[in-house]
Design a protein around this motif. Sequence first.
Motif, PDB file in Angstrom:
ATOM      1  N   ASP A 190      -5.590   4.616  -0.072  1.00 18.98           N
ATOM      2  CA  ASP A 190      -4.148   4.648   0.183  1.00 18.98           C
ATOM      3  C   ASP A 190      -3.341   4.484  -1.091  1.00 18.98           C
ATOM      4  O   ASP A 190      -2.461   3.631  -1.196  1.00 18.98           O
ATOM      5  N   ASP A 213      -1.314   3.328   9.199  1.00 17.47           N
ATOM      6  CA  ASP A 213      -2.005   2.073   9.500  1.00 17.47           C
ATOM      7  C   ASP A 213      -3.471   2.097   9.106  1.00 17.47           C
ATOM      8  O   ASP A 213      -4.205   1.126   9.328  1.00 17.47           O
ATOM      9  N   MET A 252      -5.411  -0.248   0.347  1.00 21.18           N
ATOM     10  CA  MET A 252      -6.096  -0.814   1.514  1.00 21.18           C
ATOM     11  C   MET A 252      -7.572  -1.007   1.200  1.00 21.18           C
ATOM     12  O   MET A 252      -8.167  -0.231   0.450  1.00 21.18           O
ATOM     13  N   SER A 299       1.951  -5.676   4.709  1.00 19.44           N
ATOM     14  CA  SER A 299       0.703  -5.954   5.411  1.00 19.44           C
ATOM     15  C   SER A 299       0.779  -5.804   6.924  1.00 19.44           C
ATOM     16  O   SER A 299      -0.251  -5.616   7.583  1.00 19.44           O
ATOM     17  N   VAL A 348      -3.996  -4.195   4.038  1.00 22.29           N
ATOM     18  CA  VAL A 348      -3.190  -3.988   2.841  1.00 22.29           C
ATOM     19  C   VAL A 348      -3.493  -5.115   1.848  1.00 22.29           C
ATOM     20  O   VAL A 348      -3.628  -6.281   2.235  1.00 22.29           O
ATOM     21  N   LYS A 357       1.930  -3.317   8.584  1.00 16.97           N
ATOM     22  CA  LYS A 357       1.584  -1.913   8.824  1.00 16.97           C
ATOM     23  C   LYS A 357       2.310  -1.271   9.999  1.00 16.97           C
ATOM     24  O   LYS A 357       1.825  -0.302  10.577  1.00 16.97           O
ATOM     25  N   SER A 373       0.839  -1.196   0.000  1.00 15.27           N
ATOM     26  CA  SER A 373       0.000   0.000   0.000  1.00 15.27           C
ATOM     27  C   SER A 373       0.873   1.244   0.000  1.00 15.27           C
ATOM     28  O   SER A 373       2.058   1.191   0.326  1.00 15.27           O
ATOM     29  N   GLN A 391      -9.133  -1.707   6.305  1.00 18.26           N
ATOM     30  CA  GLN A 391      -7.796  -1.116   6.395  1.00 18.26           C
ATOM     31  C   GLN A 391      -6.705  -2.179   6.242  1.00 18.26           C
ATOM     32  O   GLN A 391      -5.576  -2.012   6.716  1.00 18.26           O
ATOM     33  N   LEU A 440       4.130   0.129   1.844  1.00 16.81           N
ATOM     34  CA  LEU A 440       3.902  -0.446   3.165  1.00 16.81           C
ATOM     35  C   LEU A 440       3.374  -1.871   3.026  1.00 16.81           C
ATOM     36  O   LEU A 440       2.385  -2.104   2.324  1.00 16.81           O
TER      37      LEU A 440
END
Length: 363
Positions: A329, A292, A346, A69, A352, A71, A46, A350, A67
Amino acid sequence: MMKFWSKASALGMAMVISACGQESSEQLATQPTSSAAEFELPIPISNNAVALAEGPDGPTLYSFNGLKSGKGWQDTSNAAFACIISIKDCEEIASVPVDEGRLASSAVTLAGKIYLFGGYTVAEDGDEVSTPEVFAFDPETQEYQRLADMPTPVDDMVALPYRGRYIYLVSGWHDEGNVSLVQLYDAEFDTWSIATEFPGKPVFGHAGGIANHSMIITDGVAVAGLVDGKRKFAAAPFAWRGDIDPGDPERITWRAIDAHPGGSQYRMAAMGDGDRGMILFAGGGDNPYNFDGIGYDGVPAKPTDRVFGYDLKADRWAELGKLAEPSMDHRALVKSGDDYYIMGGMDADQAVTARIMKFRIDD
């Protein structure tokens, strides 16, 4: 952007057009179709910089940094991936040559090469630093070339290509705050200059695109003061149009335009489509959040499935449809043929994702 402790310690739609504060509805002559693509990124990623370029095997989607998973601060990544559209296959390629992962970097394709700008690092103690590096990635050789650093390192900015030679970096975050700078990179001479300053409130996580000689910049997050000595962040529901002087790329005439209908969105996927004369936007989060996905106010951000655009000739917004699934994101939207692509991001929880979505707006 997603500053860690330093900021926080589908179908059948009607088109909605807004001009001069008035809204009207028109039935779409053709309606966008959206689906998950038939291939995925090798890992969930992400806030990754994305671009499309002609690779050794044809049109290829590229992803850099981002990013993973988990986070957490340790999940920032410098990994890179190439997804060949014709064979629907993704593979990991040479990582971005930096020691630490990067979040909120930007990628732009220019004359066959992909230019990668900035991002920020996150240390274990939450310290965040905007990074100055600029690289050119050659899809044929899969090699990176280090170029002249950004004069003012920024991340979570909007990066826009112009005339096959220039790249604008509009506003964004620099270490301790947002900047109004419009930095202009000249790829022919590997030099930097400063274009007309962005007149809106300085923001990060905004979105925009450029088509012909005009750019649209909208939304993002502004610093809204201090509470108990800590920065307070708020969505910035505005939109600006910048018209570039064809004879001088450093001169931009800015004017405020109506905010788009539907409320401000954070980190939308966006791009300019010169063939349509339109700047397109897709997805985004409804609440400014840390990396996050949890809002600075403690409320989890929810992604949208909206697809809309700004018609530069008509000077108005157009609601275009819905994505197959809500998504947020993002750093950019890319196009190959008639298809627009969103890579990673995301989902509604939220989480990823490795998902690649595509949609089409038929003429």
